[in-house]
Design an enzyme around this catalytic site. Structure first.
Site, PDB file in Angstrom:
ATOM      1  N   ASP A  96     -13.535 -36.180  97.778  1.00  0.00           N
ATOM      2  CA  ASP A  96     -13.810 -37.436  97.545  1.00  0.00           C
ATOM      3  C   ASP A  96     -13.558 -37.874  96.102  1.00  0.00           C
ATOM      4  OD1 ASP A  96     -14.391 -40.197  98.464  1.00  0.00           O
ATOM      5  OD2 ASP A  96     -16.754 -39.752  98.150  1.00  0.00           O
ATOM      6  N   GLY A 145     -23.182 -43.873  99.815  1.00  0.00           N
ATOM      7  CA  GLY A 145     -23.950 -43.066  99.137  1.00  0.00           C
ATOM      8  C   GLY A 145     -25.333 -43.192  98.979  1.00  0.00           C
TER       9      GLY A 145
END
Length: 489
Positions: A261, A173
């Site tokens: 996720d 991320g």
């Protein structure tokens, strides 16, 4: 019998077959579009999703077309005679339906589901149903069963070495953050075994494998991987080429478009890969920040505890670290730019990104603390010594030579646009998601020279008109997409 025809169509991890509506052997109305069929001959068989073709220029009435994945999986030469029949739904779908109704699944039920997914017996719709149902709620026992089941399917490596087999993983991320390519040579220079298998990018501008490929081959076989470890003690290779936890790769291909996720699925995914890779000791990097995957400290602590709990149950020694993620790590976003930053740190260049250097030393130090020969807490000092002395750079050169130095020079994208500050001030925040998107639109990682070069970081003073970051692209269309998106309010 139908004649097998290879169709050059990439259907990305889904078996797809094509049948002419004017088929002379089977009546297409018996095989509805998007139904599942079984293709078989000479003891070979696959399940595939069927599409009906109306244009004889694409497929003759006596042919069965297979897209690239299905053709390669079936393993028969083009022109072979094959048969088809309606596919029976996998028996494990009953367990998926039970999960949709809210039931807790047994380990045998989960093993059956994962085995059928790895064997390509599920369509993407059926996989999506399993993921959505699992994303709603999984018990810790189900997470444990899922981790073990995914690790058991496919290859499983055993390194047969004295001492720990170490690894690290970042949950992702954060743009840049290419710490693995610095940590592995530091750890290898110390003498611990670190067989690092990494992914290629799916939704980010670069995975570790994409960036390492700028410097060396990453598509190594298991035998080649073992040879590299014998020579260099560490490696940085693409995990998809060695078939570790293949069911996880299939699940990820459906998770990403759905943005599924959850912490539970993430933990099972990561730990199954590390188990299959033969790791015994693992450092997990959990970046915490306003635009990271994990955005509150309570979420980060809960995720750390889940990693530790499942790791204990499967025999992995886990050190999960919560790290600050207020912005990108390093300056480059995209393979060539990230490789530049990595080598600058390993060469101890004065202009090397300090944040990338310090985070890599932190993670490498925690891994070195796994070494029973070091006193507790000495890992960080040892990591710094190995980096500053040039031993880590020498280890990286050994890894590159053992894997096979890249014979391709990837130029930095020549289409350039600098994005400037609209006023005087201080950089208060950087949107990691937005920068990832711009770099992807610019062509990264497909074009290794595409991406973003950050010129300012959080806390830097800027004047109106001063460049904040520089976009690099190789194709005019990608360049225009990236610039247009960057200029949006």
């Amino acid at each position: 019998m139908l004649k097998l025809r290879r169709l050059g169509i990439d259907t990305y991890r889904e078996n797809v077959a094509f049948l002419s509506r004017r088929c002379e052997v089977y009546r297409p109305e018996e095989f509805q579009a998007l139904s599942r069929i079984e293709v078989f001959q000479d003891g070979r068989r696959i399940l595939a999703t069927l599409n009906i073709v109306d244009d004889d220029r694409l497929l003759a009435p006596d042919e069965l077309g297979l897209a690239e994945q299905a053709f390669n999986l079936l393993g028969l030469p083009e022109g072979s005679a094959v048969r088809i029949q309606q596919a029976r739904p996998p028996a494990s779908l009953d367990a998926v339906r039970a999960k949709i109704r809210g039931s807790t699944l047994t380990s045998l039920q989960i093993e059956s589901i994962i085995s059928d997914i790895a064997a390509n017996r599920y369509s993407k719709m059926e996989i999506a149903a399993f993921l959505i149902a699992s994303g709603r709620f999984l018990t810790t026992d189900e997470i444990l069963s899922l981790t073990r089941a995914m690790a058991a399917v496919g290859n499983r490596l055993d390194w047969d070495v004295d001492g720990p087999v170490v690894d690290k993983h970042c949950i992702g991320g954060i743009p840049g953050n290419r710490t693995s390519m610095i940590v592995v040579p530091i750890v290898a220079a110390h003498g611990l075994v670190m067989p690092k298998t990494s992914s290629r990018a799916i939704t980010s501008p670069a995975g570790t494998a994409d960036t390492m490929e700028v410097l060396a081959r990453v598509d190594l076989s298991i035998a080649e991987m073992r040879s590299v470890i014998e020579k260099a003690r560490g490696c940085l290779v693409w995990g998809g080429h060695v078939n570790l936890s293949p069911a996880d790769d299939i699940l990820i291909s459906v998770e990403r478009p759905l943005s599924v996720d959850t912490p539970e699925l993430m933990v099972a995914s990561i730990l199954s890969k590390k188990l299959a890779a033969g790791s015994t000791h693992l450092v997990i990097d959990i970046p915490l920040g306003p635009t990271a995957k994990v955005r509150t400290r309570s979420e980060a602590i809960a995720l750390r505890k889940l990693f530790e709990h499942i790791g204990d149950r499967v025999g992995l020694v886990i050190d999960a670290i919560i790290t600050d993620a207020i912005g990108p790590i390093g300056r480059g976003i995209g393979p060539v730019l990230e490789a530049r930053d990595v080598m600058a740190v390993l060469r101890n260049e004065p202009t090397a990104p300090a944040d990338l250097r310090e985070k890599s030393l932190l993670l490498a130090g925690r891994i070195l603390d796994f070494d029973p020969a070091l006193r507790g807490g000495e890992g960080h000092a040892r990591a710094r010594e190995l980096l500053e002395s040039g031993q880590a750079l020498a280890a990286m050169e050994r890894i590159i030579e053992a894997q096979g130095r890249s014979d391709v020079t990837y130029p930095l994208g020549q289409l350039v646009r600098e994005m400037t500050a609209e006023m005087d001030g201080t950089v208060a925040a950087i949107d990691c998601y937005r920068l990832n998107r711009i770099a992807r639109l610019a062509g990264a990682p497909m074009d290794k020279g595409a991406g973003i070069d950050l010129l300012k970081k959080v806390g830097d003073r800027v004047r109106q008109g001063e460049p904040l970051y520089r976009i690099h692209a190789c194709m005019p269309s990608d360049f225009n997409f990236a610039v247009d998106f960057a200029e949006e309010d």
